[in-house]
Design a protein around this motif. Structure first.
Motif, PDB file in Angstrom:
ATOM      1  N   TRP A  33       0.861  -1.192   0.000  1.00 40.60           N
ATOM      2  CA  TRP A  33       0.000   0.000   0.000  1.00 40.60           C
ATOM      3  C   TRP A  33       0.892   1.235   0.000  1.00 40.60           C
ATOM      4  O   TRP A  33       1.732   1.405   0.881  1.00 40.60           O
ATOM      5  CB  TRP A  33      -0.894  -0.034   1.224  1.00 40.60           C
ATOM      6  CG  TRP A  33      -1.881   1.066   1.393  1.00 40.60           C
ATOM      7  CD1 TRP A  33      -2.372   1.925   0.444  1.00 40.60           C
ATOM      8  CD2 TRP A  33      -2.554   1.418   2.607  1.00 40.60           C
ATOM      9  NE1 TRP A  33      -3.291   2.781   0.989  1.00 40.60           N
ATOM     10  CE2 TRP A  33      -3.416   2.485   2.333  1.00 40.60           C
ATOM     11  CE3 TRP A  33      -2.497   0.930   3.901  1.00 40.60           C
ATOM     12  CZ2 TRP A  33      -4.216   3.073   3.292  1.00 40.60           C
ATOM     13  CZ3 TRP A  33      -3.288   1.512   4.861  1.00 40.60           C
ATOM     14  CH2 TRP A  33      -4.150   2.573   4.557  1.00 40.60           C
ATOM     15  N   THR A  35       0.641   5.102   0.387  1.00 42.44           N
ATOM     16  CA  THR A  35      -0.265   6.168   0.810  1.00 42.44           C
ATOM     17  C   THR A  35       0.251   7.528   0.365  1.00 42.44           C
ATOM     18  O   THR A  35       1.439   7.701   0.095  1.00 42.44           O
ATOM     19  CB  THR A  35      -0.434   6.188   2.341  1.00 42.44           C
ATOM     20  OG1 THR A  35       0.799   6.563   2.935  1.00 42.44           O
ATOM     21  CG2 THR A  35      -0.872   4.835   2.861  1.00 42.44           C
ATOM     22  N   SER A  40       5.018   4.018   2.061  1.00 44.88           N
ATOM     23  CA  SER A  40       4.392   2.785   1.606  1.00 44.88           C
ATOM     24  C   SER A  40       4.668   1.701   2.642  1.00 44.88           C
ATOM     25  O   SER A  40       5.576   1.808   3.454  1.00 44.88           O
ATOM     26  CB  SER A  40       4.938   2.397   0.244  1.00 44.88           C
ATOM     27  OG  SER A  40       6.339   2.293   0.285  1.00 44.88           O
ATOM     28  N   LEU A 177      -4.568   9.294   3.761  1.00 43.81           N
ATOM     29  CA  LEU A 177      -4.009   7.950   3.634  1.00 43.81           C
ATOM     30  C   LEU A 177      -4.420   7.277   2.322  1.00 43.81           C
ATOM     31  O   LEU A 177      -4.189   6.088   2.132  1.00 43.81           O
ATOM     32  CB  LEU A 177      -4.444   7.071   4.802  1.00 43.81           C
ATOM     33  CG  LEU A 177      -3.796   7.364   6.142  1.00 43.81           C
ATOM     34  CD1 LEU A 177      -4.360   6.459   7.224  1.00 43.81           C
ATOM     35  CD2 LEU A 177      -2.299   7.232   6.070  1.00 43.81           C
ATOM     36  N   SER A 178      -5.048   8.027   1.438  1.00 48.62           N
ATOM     37  CA  SER A 178      -5.451   7.467   0.153  1.00 48.62           C
ATOM     38  C   SER A 178      -4.226   7.020  -0.626  1.00 48.62           C
ATOM     39  O   SER A 178      -3.132   7.544  -0.439  1.00 48.62           O
ATOM     40  CB  SER A 178      -6.212   8.514  -0.665  1.00 48.62           C
ATOM     41  OG  SER A 178      -7.342   8.947   0.026  1.00 48.62           O
ATOM     42  N   GLY A 179      -4.415   6.062  -1.497  1.00 42.84           N
ATOM     43  CA  GLY A 179      -3.311   5.607  -2.328  1.00 42.84           C
ATOM     44  C   GLY A 179      -3.596   4.285  -2.997  1.00 42.84           C
ATOM     45  O   GLY A 179      -4.647   3.678  -2.808  1.00 42.84           O
TER      46      GLY A 179
END
Length: 190
Positions: A33, A35, A40, A177-179
């Motif tokens: 993930w 972000t 990451s 925290l989007s990603g």
């Protein structure tokens, strides 16, 4: 809203524990993930699917043990790094474009509940959403299959610190925290 936030992870966990008898597949995966606001991270998760045709319902849960970052980029206090842990139960719908073939591409979307914890500050749990595209490769009539998917997670988080001894970080700081996340693993079909 607070009662809904407290009830949602309990319902999702109950669904994960009670649903294997009704499930059509069970998957284990590794996850990466990246972000927007933090570094990451790598983690892992499980997913359970219901339905074998075009439309499927999925319940999944991922855990990311360390989204570390330099606090100076978020809050100008010079204290250094802090650690954010995220456990993310999710529920959504997928559309499988070729349910009877060896290669099965799909897209999906759903809702997420982010259970967040940090070692230095208070951090609120958050609700978000995700969209994904992926594929399964394996026999359609059962047995193990490989899957990989790319997903976009959308969530905004808030760090709070009410420590009056440090006025530079007193109050709340919002961060994104989007990603993009990538999941890959093994799917067992029943």
């Amino acid at each position: 809203m607070t009662k809904t936030r407290q009830l949602l992870p309990i319902l999702l966990l109950a669904g994960l524990l009670a649903s294997p008898a009704l499930a059509t597949d069970f998957g284990l995966y590794g996850s990466y993930w990246d972000t927007d606001a933090l570094n990451s991270t790598a983690g892992g998760g499980v997913k359970i699917g219901f339905g074998s045709g075009l439309v499927r319902f999925e319940v999944r849960g991922s855990h990311f043990p360390d989204l570390s970052e330099n606090v100076n980029q978020l809050i100008d206090d010079g204290t250094g790094r802090f650690k954010v842990r995220a456990t993310v139960p999710e529920a959504g719908i997928t559309l499988n474009f070729a349910p009877d073939r060896v290669f099965q591409p799909y897209v999906g979307a759903g809702g997420s509940y982010y259970i967040l914890d940090t070692n230095q500050f208070e951090i609120d749990d958050e609700i978000g959403w995700y969209g994904l595209a992926g594929f399964h490769v394996g026999r359609a009539d059962g047995g193990p299959a490989f899957f990989a998917e790319a997903m976009y997670r959308k969530v905004d988080a808030t760090i709070a610190n009410d420590d009056a001894s440090n006025p530079d970080i007193n109050g709340k700081v919002d961060f994104d925290l989007s990603g993009v996340a990538v999941n890959a693993g093994i799917l067992f079909r029943f």
